[in-house]
Design a protein around this motif. Structure first.
Motif, PDB file in Angstrom:
ATOM      1  N   VAL A 458      37.471   1.085   1.283  1.00 28.99           N
ATOM      2  CA  VAL A 458      38.008  -0.120   1.933  1.00 28.99           C
ATOM      3  C   VAL A 458      37.640  -0.116   3.418  1.00 28.99           C
ATOM      4  O   VAL A 458      37.256  -1.154   3.984  1.00 28.99           O
ATOM      5  CB  VAL A 458      39.538  -0.203   1.738  1.00 28.99           C
ATOM      6  CG1 VAL A 458      40.136  -1.293   2.629  1.00 28.99           C
ATOM      7  CG2 VAL A 458      39.866  -0.490   0.285  1.00 28.99           C
ATOM      8  N   ASP A 462      35.428  -2.770   5.353  1.00 29.45           N
ATOM      9  CA  ASP A 462      35.986  -3.428   6.537  1.00 29.45           C
ATOM     10  C   ASP A 462      35.082  -3.222   7.752  1.00 29.45           C
ATOM     11  O   ASP A 462      35.005  -4.087   8.633  1.00 29.45           O
ATOM     12  CB  ASP A 462      37.381  -2.866   6.811  1.00 29.45           C
ATOM     13  CG  ASP A 462      38.123  -3.671   7.861  1.00 29.45           C
ATOM     14  OD1 ASP A 462      38.346  -4.865   7.631  1.00 29.45           O
ATOM     15  OD2 ASP A 462      38.475  -3.095   8.921  1.00 29.45           O
ATOM     16  N   GLU A 494      44.293  -2.592  -7.178  1.00 24.85           N
ATOM     17  CA  GLU A 494      44.405  -2.596  -5.722  1.00 24.85           C
ATOM     18  C   GLU A 494      43.074  -2.973  -5.075  1.00 24.85           C
ATOM     19  O   GLU A 494      43.046  -3.693  -4.065  1.00 24.85           O
ATOM     20  CB  GLU A 494      44.867  -1.217  -5.234  1.00 24.85           C
ATOM     21  CG  GLU A 494      46.263  -0.819  -5.685  1.00 24.85           C
ATOM     22  CD  GLU A 494      47.331  -1.735  -5.131  1.00 24.85           C
ATOM     23  OE1 GLU A 494      47.096  -2.347  -4.064  1.00 24.85           O
ATOM     24  OE2 GLU A 494      48.400  -1.851  -5.760  1.00 24.85           O
ATOM     25  N   ASN A 498      42.362  -6.348  -2.618  1.00 17.16           N
ATOM     26  CA  ASN A 498      41.741  -6.291  -1.284  1.00 17.16           C
ATOM     27  C   ASN A 498      40.441  -7.091  -1.253  1.00 17.16           C
ATOM     28  O   ASN A 498      40.154  -7.803  -0.278  1.00 17.16           O
ATOM     29  CB  ASN A 498      41.467  -4.832  -0.901  1.00 17.16           C
ATOM     30  CG  ASN A 498      42.688  -4.122  -0.366  1.00 17.16           C
ATOM     31  OD1 ASN A 498      43.108  -4.314   0.764  1.00 17.16           O
ATOM     32  ND2 ASN A 498      43.275  -3.296  -1.202  1.00 17.16           N
ATOM     33  N   ASP A 502      39.774 -10.359   1.083  1.00 20.90           N
ATOM     34  CA  ASP A 502      38.699 -10.373   2.077  1.00 20.90           C
ATOM     35  C   ASP A 502      37.751 -11.543   1.847  1.00 20.90           C
ATOM     36  O   ASP A 502      37.290 -12.183   2.811  1.00 20.90           O
ATOM     37  CB  ASP A 502      37.919  -9.056   2.028  1.00 20.90           C
ATOM     38  CG  ASP A 502      38.680  -7.899   2.659  1.00 20.90           C
ATOM     39  OD1 ASP A 502      39.846  -8.112   3.066  1.00 20.90           O
ATOM     40  OD2 ASP A 502      38.125  -6.784   2.721  1.00 20.90           O
TER      41      ASP A 502
END
Length: 698
Positions: A458, A462, A494, A498, A502
């Motif tokens: 993640v 990011d 999960e 995310n 995003d």
């Protein structure tokens, strides 16, 4: 009496009767003569072990007994020891002679009792002779330690020191658990002989080599009593007489020795634990905490780390933490050169656990970072995280503990903790081409080493979307992430949440179309709904919000269908989520299409909602809707359906609604039909309940 005994034994030819004759003599000795001897002789407690658990509260305390010994030693006659209990009075000799004679012919099981009786005559030469002859004879099969102590006392009284030492050596071998009590026994003998000059030091030295906490406490308590006894006796006598200068000096010494004992108890107990397990980090840390200043703590750290065998420490990370604490002591005082030398030494210790080495490097790098800047820390981390070409083989050997066991230094590059610190430092640097390349290489190396976690993935995604403003690259990372963690549905869920968040967040900058987003949602649902392990209601709600956002935050048929799909495909064990989706579908359908469009949804949900009590709630909602539409027949049909779900006694809301409905809209016939049905259901459901109860009992 002796002549009468001899005459009786000669007169009675039946030797089996001799035991009765001897019995009378022995009883006389026990009842009349021996008590007199004991009253004149020494205290039996001085030649026995006083175990605390055996103390009934009537015996003198250890302190009181020691005070008596010390008093006799310091202020008794110099010849007390030689003369005490050694008179040749006929009482003693007469009794001991008879007992010696009886030992020759007494039954084997009586030998120890007679020897014990003999010891109370205080005829030490005869006691020594009989004990030597009969205590270890083949006829004696059960020697107790108390008899050994009596024999030791006798040898001591006769100054047979060689025999005393040999016997004491044999007793220690036979009774290893009584080693401390035997040591105390020897100390008491030394006090009696006025050999007091070095007793305090002997006690302290013995305390320093005890092996169990029980032995330590026994000896420690004795040592405290010993010092107090000396202090008490000298102080008491100084009130009566003028004591010598030597005794005044002894008083000062024993007072200081008592203080040292009291102050050092915790330290000595800590040392005891370390004797039991010199590789226990917990015990070493406890001892270090007892030190009063940084210099003493530093010395204790050095002692600990010099003695600990790193290969015998079983707690991962604890030894590395101890080294780090040692180095930190110098770093906090700004002795950076000394601290670095300690860190370097610590990194060369053979650790069986990676946690130890990564603990040292992590703290070292953190100190360099906060004191000298991130470049210093980055250079150090880059060096220790360099991946060798044989990294896969090294990791396999370390994990499988191939002999000889590879050390942590061979797999330091495999520390995720250090990689995370390295990444944090890299990402905090300016976004130059070199720094970006190093950061991406670091992430890819973690993935190659199979250290990657969902959180690392993640963060990687990011980094592309937030730092580099390349959202499409971050989506590729998410796709790799889904492939890497395909076995765990919880982790996949999960990741998807995310990923979808995003995508929607970055939609304006990424240029991704709404059809592509819909496809992502559908892929997510298709992957997760086939496995009913988790509740994925949030995916449906997220998808619904996206569709409504596309229609200026208003519901559409498509957005409602998403909610209905969720209500249909979620597992029944997530019934609360299913009901929530049906309720949202009903609310949005009512606002968008009107009440009549809600009928199919109501029809569907009242057939699938459980438990029945919850289903009745939706039956009443459906009935209320039909009532508003003035569809009386449909209302009654729904109420009849709901009435059969639960016994009337537990279905009050439905029957109240129905009664009010018939009063408002029906006639007498319909009202009576309702009452007849209610009575019928009451009878039927009571019968069914009774049948079920009877079946359960049978």
């Amino acid at each position: 009496i002796r002549k009468s005994l001899d005459a009786s034994l000669k007169r009675v030819k039946n030797k089996s009767k001799h035991a009765d004759i001897w019995g009378n003599v022995l009883n006389f000795l026990k009842e009349k003569l021996i008590p007199v001897c004991s009253a004149l002789g020494e205290d039996e407690e001085s030649i026995s072990f006083n175990h605390p658990e055996d103390n009934d509260g009537d015996e003198k305390s250890e302190l009181e007994k020691l005070e008596i010994l010390v008093y006799k030693s310091l202020f008794g006659s110099k010849n007390d020891h030689e003369n005490d209990n050694n008179d040749t009075d006929m009482v003693n000799v007469w009794a001991s002679q008879l007992l010696e004679r009886y030992l020759i012919i007494c039954p084997p099981d009586k030998i120890n009792d007679i020897l014990l009786l003999l010891s109370k005559t205080y005829d030490y030469p005869r006691i020594q002779s009989c004990f030597k002859k009969f205590l270890f004879s083949e006829r004696n099969h059960g020697i107790t330690i108390s008899l050994y102590l009596i024999y030791l006392n006798c040898l001591d009284r006769l100054s047979l020191f060689h025999e005393y030492k040999e016997l004491m050596k044999g007793i220690k071998e036979k009774y290893p658990k009584e080693e401390i009590n035997l040591f105390i026994f020897n100390i008491n003998r030394s006090i009696k002989r006025s050999n007091n000059a070095e007793l305090s030091d002997k006690l302290v030295k013995e305390l320093e080599i005890t092996k169990t906490l029980k032995d330590f406490m026994t000896l420690y308590n004795y040592s405290i009593d010993f010092e107090q006894a000396y202090i008490n006796i000298i102080l008491q006598e100084s009130k009566i007489i003028e004591v010598s200068q030597n005794l005044k000096e002894d008083l000062t010494y024993h007072i200081s020795q008592l203080g040292r004992l009291l102050d050092s108890k915790d330290i000595m107990i800590s040392d005891l634990r370390l004797r039991q397990n010199p590789n226990s980090i917990i015990y070493w840390r406890d001892k270090i905490k007892l030190k009063n200043n940084k210099k003493e703590r530093a010395e204790e750290y050095g002692t600990a780390l010099a003695q600990i065998n790193s290969l015998k420490v079983n707690q991962p990370g604890e030894l590395g933490k101890l080294w780090s604490e040692y180095a930190q002591l110098y770093w906090d005082q700004n002795y950076y050169s000394a601290a670095r030398k300690l860190y370097e030494t610590a990194t060369k210790v053979p650790y069986p656990f990676l946690e130890d080495l990564e603990m040292i490097y992590f703290q070292w790098a953190d100190n360099e970072l906060h004191t000298f800047g991130k470049d210093k820390a980055l250079n150090m981390l880059a060096l220790c995280l360099k991946v060798p070409e044989s990294f896969e083989s090294d990791i396999t050997k370390f994990k499988t503990k191939v002999k000889p066991t590879p050390l942590a230094q061979t797999v330091l590059f495999n520390s995720l903790k250090l990689w995370n610190l390295y990444l944090d430092l890299l990402e905090s640097k300016p976004l130059t081409e070199t720094n970006i390349k190093e950061t991406i290489n670091a992430y890819e190396t973690i993935i190659r080493l199979k250290l990657v976690t969902p959180l690392v993935f993640v963060n990687y995604a990011d980094y592309f979307s937030t730092n580099l403003h390349k959202p499409m690259e971050s989506y590729k990372i998410y796709e790799r992430m889904l492939d890497s963690f395909s076995q765990s549905v919880e982790i996949k869920y999960e990741i998807w949440m995310n990923y979808l968040s995003d995508v929607i967040r970055d939609r304006a900058t990424s240029g991704i179309g709404k059809e592509s987003i819909r496809e992502l949602f559908e892929n997510c649902i298709s992957q997760l709904k086939v496995q009913d392990e988790i509740d994925i209601i949030q995916v449906y709600l997220h998808f619904n919000s996206f569709e409504e956002a596309e229609n200026q935050d208003k519901p559409t048929r498509q957005s409602i269908n998403i909610l209905l799909e969720g209500a249909r495909f979620l597992a029944d064990k997530f019934m609360n989520s299913k009901i929530k989706l049906w309720q949202l579908s009903l609310d949005k359908t009512m606002n968008l299409l009107g009440p009549e469009a809600c009928r199919p949804i109501f029809e569907e949900c009242i057939q699938k909602i459980t438990p029945d009590s919850k289903c009745v709630e939706y039956v009443l909602k459906y009935a209320s809707l039909e009532k508003d539409l003035k569809e009386w027949r449909r209302v009654r049909g729904l109420l009849q359906y709901g009435a059969r779900l639960i016994a009337p006694i537990n279905n009050a809301a439905l029957w109240t609604f129905w009664e009010n409905f018939e009063v408002e809209t029906g006639d007498e016939v319909e009202y009576k039909k309702m009452l007849i049905l209610k009575k019928q259901l009451e009878d039927e459901m009571i019968v069914n309940t009774e049948e079920i109860s009877q079946q359960a009992v049978s």
